[in-house]
Enzyme design. Sequence first.
Site, PDB file in Angstrom:
ATOM      1  N   GLY A   1       0.826  -1.203   0.000  1.00 35.86           N
ATOM      2  CA  GLY A   1       0.000   0.000   0.000  1.00 35.86           C
ATOM      3  C   GLY A   1       0.856   1.246   0.000  1.00 35.86           C
TER       4      GLY A   1
ATOM      5  N   GLY B   1      -0.391   4.364   0.057  1.00 36.29           N
ATOM      6  CA  GLY B   1      -1.239   5.488   0.467  1.00 36.29           C
ATOM      7  C   GLY B   1      -0.445   6.346   1.444  1.00 36.29           C
ATOM      8  CG  PHE B   2      -2.230   9.797   3.238  1.00 33.99           C
ATOM      9  CD1 PHE B   2      -1.609  11.003   2.958  1.00 33.99           C
ATOM     10  CD2 PHE B   2      -3.503   9.580   2.747  1.00 33.99           C
ATOM     11  CE1 PHE B   2      -2.250  11.975   2.217  1.00 33.99           C
ATOM     12  CE2 PHE B   2      -4.157  10.549   2.006  1.00 33.99           C
ATOM     13  CZ  PHE B   2      -3.535  11.747   1.737  1.00 33.99           C
ATOM     14  N   GLY B   3       0.032   6.097   4.695  1.00 38.01           N
ATOM     15  CA  GLY B   3       0.855   5.380   5.671  1.00 38.01           C
ATOM     16  C   GLY B   3       2.053   4.706   5.026  1.00 38.01           C
TER      17      GLY B   3
ATOM     18  CB  VAL C   1      -0.826  -7.927  -1.703  1.00 41.46           C
ATOM     19  CG1 VAL C   1      -0.738  -8.911  -0.549  1.00 41.46           C
ATOM     20  CG2 VAL C   1       0.558  -7.423  -2.080  1.00 41.46           C
TER      21      VAL C   1
ATOM     22  CD  GLU D   1     -14.353  18.176   2.883  1.00 42.81           C
ATOM     23  OE1 GLU D   1     -13.646  18.756   3.720  1.00 42.81           O
ATOM     24  OE2 GLU D   1     -13.961  17.185   2.244  1.00 42.81           O
TER      25      GLU D   1
ATOM     26  CG  ASP E   1      -8.076   4.745   6.562  1.00 48.30           C
ATOM     27  OD1 ASP E   1      -7.672   5.483   7.474  1.00 48.30           O
ATOM     28  OD2 ASP E   1      -8.712   5.164   5.568  1.00 48.30           O
TER      29      ASP E   1
ATOM     30  CB  ALA F   1      -4.356  11.877   5.751  1.00 48.45           C
TER      31      ALA F   1
HETATM   32  C1  LIG Z   1     -13.323  10.858   0.040  1.00 41.00           C
HETATM   33  C2  LIG Z   1     -12.365  10.871   1.196  1.00 41.00           C
HETATM   34  C3  LIG Z   1     -12.056  12.067   1.819  1.00 41.00           C
HETATM   35  C4  LIG Z   1     -11.174  12.099   2.887  1.00 41.00           C
HETATM   36  N1  LIG Z   1     -10.879  13.301   3.463  1.00 41.00           N
HETATM   37  C5  LIG Z   1      -9.952  13.351   4.445  1.00 41.00           C
HETATM   38  C6  LIG Z   1      -9.549  14.596   5.007  1.00 41.00           C
HETATM   39  O1  LIG Z   1     -10.058  15.650   4.613  1.00 41.00           O
HETATM   40  N2  LIG Z   1      -8.600  14.592   5.965  1.00 41.00           N
HETATM   41  C7  LIG Z   1      -8.020  13.445   6.411  1.00 41.00           C
HETATM   42  O2  LIG Z   1      -7.132  13.482   7.262  1.00 41.00           O
HETATM   43  N3  LIG Z   1      -8.389  12.246   5.922  1.00 41.00           N
HETATM   44  C8  LIG Z   1      -9.327  12.173   4.949  1.00 41.00           C
HETATM   45  N4  LIG Z   1      -9.709  10.959   4.420  1.00 41.00           N
HETATM   46  C9  LIG Z   1      -9.153   9.737   5.011  1.00 41.00           C
HETATM   47  C10 LIG Z   1      -7.751   9.476   4.521  1.00 41.00           C
HETATM   48  O3  LIG Z   1      -7.697   9.588   3.118  1.00 41.00           O
HETATM   49  C11 LIG Z   1      -7.333   8.091   4.973  1.00 41.00           C
HETATM   50  O4  LIG Z   1      -7.394   8.051   6.377  1.00 41.00           O
HETATM   51  C12 LIG Z   1      -5.940   7.747   4.504  1.00 41.00           C
HETATM   52  O5  LIG Z   1      -5.911   7.689   3.103  1.00 41.00           O
HETATM   53  C13 LIG Z   1      -5.494   6.417   5.092  1.00 41.00           C
HETATM   54  O6  LIG Z   1      -4.205   6.132   4.619  1.00 41.00           O
HETATM   55  P1  LIG Z   1      -3.757   4.626   4.417  1.00 41.00           P
HETATM   56  O7  LIG Z   1      -2.326   4.686   4.042  1.00 41.00           O
HETATM   57  O8  LIG Z   1      -4.154   3.814   5.575  1.00 41.00           O
HETATM   58  O9  LIG Z   1      -4.652   4.096   3.216  1.00 41.00           O
HETATM   59  P2  LIG Z   1      -4.839   4.660   1.747  1.00 41.00           P
HETATM   60  O10 LIG Z   1      -4.359   6.051   1.637  1.00 41.00           O
HETATM   61  O11 LIG Z   1      -6.247   4.360   1.399  1.00 41.00           O
HETATM   62  O12 LIG Z   1      -3.878   3.758   0.881  1.00 41.00           O
HETATM   63  C14 LIG Z   1      -4.043   2.386   0.734  1.00 41.00           C
HETATM   64  C15 LIG Z   1      -3.243   1.948  -0.460  1.00 41.00           C
HETATM   65  O13 LIG Z   1      -3.214   0.532  -0.494  1.00 41.00           O
HETATM   66  C16 LIG Z   1      -3.398   0.078  -1.785  1.00 41.00           C
HETATM   67  N5  LIG Z   1      -3.947  -1.273  -1.708  1.00 41.00           N
HETATM   68  C17 LIG Z   1      -5.104  -1.650  -1.126  1.00 41.00           C
HETATM   69  N6  LIG Z   1      -5.254  -2.982  -1.215  1.00 41.00           N
HETATM   70  C18 LIG Z   1      -4.176  -3.452  -1.865  1.00 41.00           C
HETATM   71  C19 LIG Z   1      -3.774  -4.748  -2.272  1.00 41.00           C
HETATM   72  N7  LIG Z   1      -4.500  -5.835  -2.002  1.00 41.00           N
HETATM   73  N8  LIG Z   1      -2.611  -4.880  -2.936  1.00 41.00           N
HETATM   74  C20 LIG Z   1      -1.853  -3.791  -3.230  1.00 41.00           C
HETATM   75  N9  LIG Z   1      -2.196  -2.535  -2.868  1.00 41.00           N
HETATM   76  C21 LIG Z   1      -3.334  -2.377  -2.201  1.00 41.00           C
HETATM   77  C22 LIG Z   1      -4.349   1.091  -2.403  1.00 41.00           C
HETATM   78  O14 LIG Z   1      -4.259   1.098  -3.821  1.00 41.00           O
HETATM   79  C23 LIG Z   1      -3.856   2.390  -1.774  1.00 41.00           C
HETATM   80  O15 LIG Z   1      -2.882   3.029  -2.571  1.00 41.00           O
HETATM   81  C24 LIG Z   1     -10.587  10.906   3.358  1.00 41.00           C
HETATM   82  C25 LIG Z   1     -10.901   9.692   2.733  1.00 41.00           C
HETATM   83  C26 LIG Z   1     -11.781   9.687   1.665  1.00 41.00           C
HETATM   84  C27 LIG Z   1     -12.098   8.372   0.994  1.00 41.00           C
END
Ligand SMILES: Cc1cc2nc3c(=O)[nH]c(=O)nc-3n(C[C@H](O)[C@H](O)[C@H](O)COP(=O)(O)OP(=O)(O)OC[C@H]3O[C@@H](n4cnc5c(N)ncnc54)[C@H](O)[C@@H]3O)c2cc1C
Length: 457
Positions: free
Chosen positions: A31, A33-35, A99, A190, A319, A335
């Site tokens: 992943g 994403g942010f983390g 994955v 929003e 998340d 995030a």
């Molecule tokens: C519409 C929306 C608005 C938001 N607004 C805000 C805000 O204003 N402020 C705020 O702080 N937070 C906000 N959030 C929440 C924030 O985006 C999440 O808390 C944050 O993205 C979590 O980060 P993460 O790294 O856990 O997961 P994510 O950022 O979701 O990243 C997960 C990554 O894992 C990858 N992945 C998933 N499954 C697999 C797999 N099986 N194999 C390979 N890759 C995989 C995905 O493609 C993705 O790139 C918002 C969320 C959404 C959906």
Amino acid sequence: MNALQAGAGTADAGQTRPVGRSGRPRVVIVGAGFGGLMAAKTLADAKADVTIVDKRNYHLFQPLLYQVATAALSPAQIAAPIRSILRDQSNVTVRLGRVSGVDAAAKQVELGSERLSYDWLILATGARHAYFGHDEWEAFAPGLKKIEDATAIRRRILMAFEEAENMAAGAERSRLLNFVIVGGGPTGVEMAGAIAELAKRALASDFRAIDPRLARIILVEAGPRLLPPFDPSLSEEARRSLEQLGVEVRLGVGVTECGGEGVSVGVERIESRTIVWAAGVKASPAGAWLGAETDRAGRVKVQLDLSVPGHPDIFVIGDVAHATGGDGRPLPGVAPVAKQQGLYVADILIARACAKPASPFKYRDFGSLATIGRKRAVAQLGRLKLSGFLAWILWSCAHIYFLIGFRNRLAVVMNWAWNYVTFQRGTRLITGISGSRVDDMEKPVDQTPPVPMRDVA
Ligand SMILES: Cc1cc2nc3c(=O)[nH]c(=O)nc-3n(C[C@H](O)[C@H](O)[C@H](O)COP(=O)(O)OP(=O)(O)OC[C@H]3O[C@@H](n4cnc5c(N)ncnc54)[C@H](O)[C@@H]3O)c2cc1C
């Protein structure tokens, strides 16, 4: 200097330091994403072989997805290729792929038919929206998580106006001009504000048969107030601001039925062709991969150092993790939590490698922000509560600051400035239409074979 920085051969007390084929520990991050991205970046100087796997080739800035869904920004402005973000980190390999499982005993990640061996694993696979046991509602009420979701919602919203324009006044036209948003958290608030401004300002003069300003935008929240994580006074301010924009807010009523022609909320029936789901989340299946204990949303219950009970070499962050704050309550899915956890876990790997005890993860909450329309927001920063234009400036600066890439930042600032001055939306494109009357419009009327370019004088 610590063991990850020193490379192979450094003494390791208490725990066997894992060593890869290159003689360096292998860290696999699932992943970007942010983390996950934050963990990879923090390991930049570590003498470890880091592999980051994502099913998409880009990192997505989800907080601005609603602006893509409401035609304010284009997808490329809120996403950046993972490879280019990590281009200068020679110890990181980026792999595109989904994955599908983890073999914790063999210390391998399943990536298609391949197995990726790890010494340390960080799972940061995020969450999706959930329908409280009514998955069949998804077809009628899409949620917002991916770029594809945002462009599909944009298409639905813009098509509703187009179809209403082609239709005689009546029940179906009204249904097309009713927009329902389910969920009064930041995303729902929003979305509602942005759709209201789209209908009542940006599109106001563009149609002849319909008056887009008469569109109804209804925001439904099952709880007693909007924006539950905020102070009640800011929830009330958000409700007032939305109502000033023309949004109808329904509080304390849950959706009991959802279909192609509308929703039932409490005793009320709201006819609508466009329903957006912004309520509830379900974690990705990392818990099932590990056979680990999860909470009701499927988030893995992690230990104080974010490792999985019984698996000190596997960490779950963001998340998809259920970690608790100082008050014993689960940390929110935002995030900053994911980023701080990514940073913490990368640091912990470095600390573990030189056998330093790690202190438990502690989240630093810098505050919450949510915007309402193009120039209002609410902000809660500790005890400081702000609303209105000042909060919107703060919201804008924070989002620009955290957006990845100078080009994206510049493009977004220019779009917002344009939108602020003109009320216009720059990306009102209806793409990916199929199975609608527009298909017929797209068929060429003139069936004469096209003239090859070289024949044109
Ligand atoms: C519409 C929306 C608005 C938001 N607004 C805000 C805000 O204003 N402020 C705020 O702080 N937070 C906000 N959030 C929440 C924030 O985006 C999440 O808390 C944050 O993205 C979590 O980060 P993460 O790294 O856990 O997961 P994510 O950022 O979701 O990243 C997960 C990554 O894992 C990858 N992945 C998933 N499954 C697999 C797999 N099986 N194999 C390979 N890759 C995989 C995905 O493609 C993705 O790139 C918002 C969320 C959404 C959906």
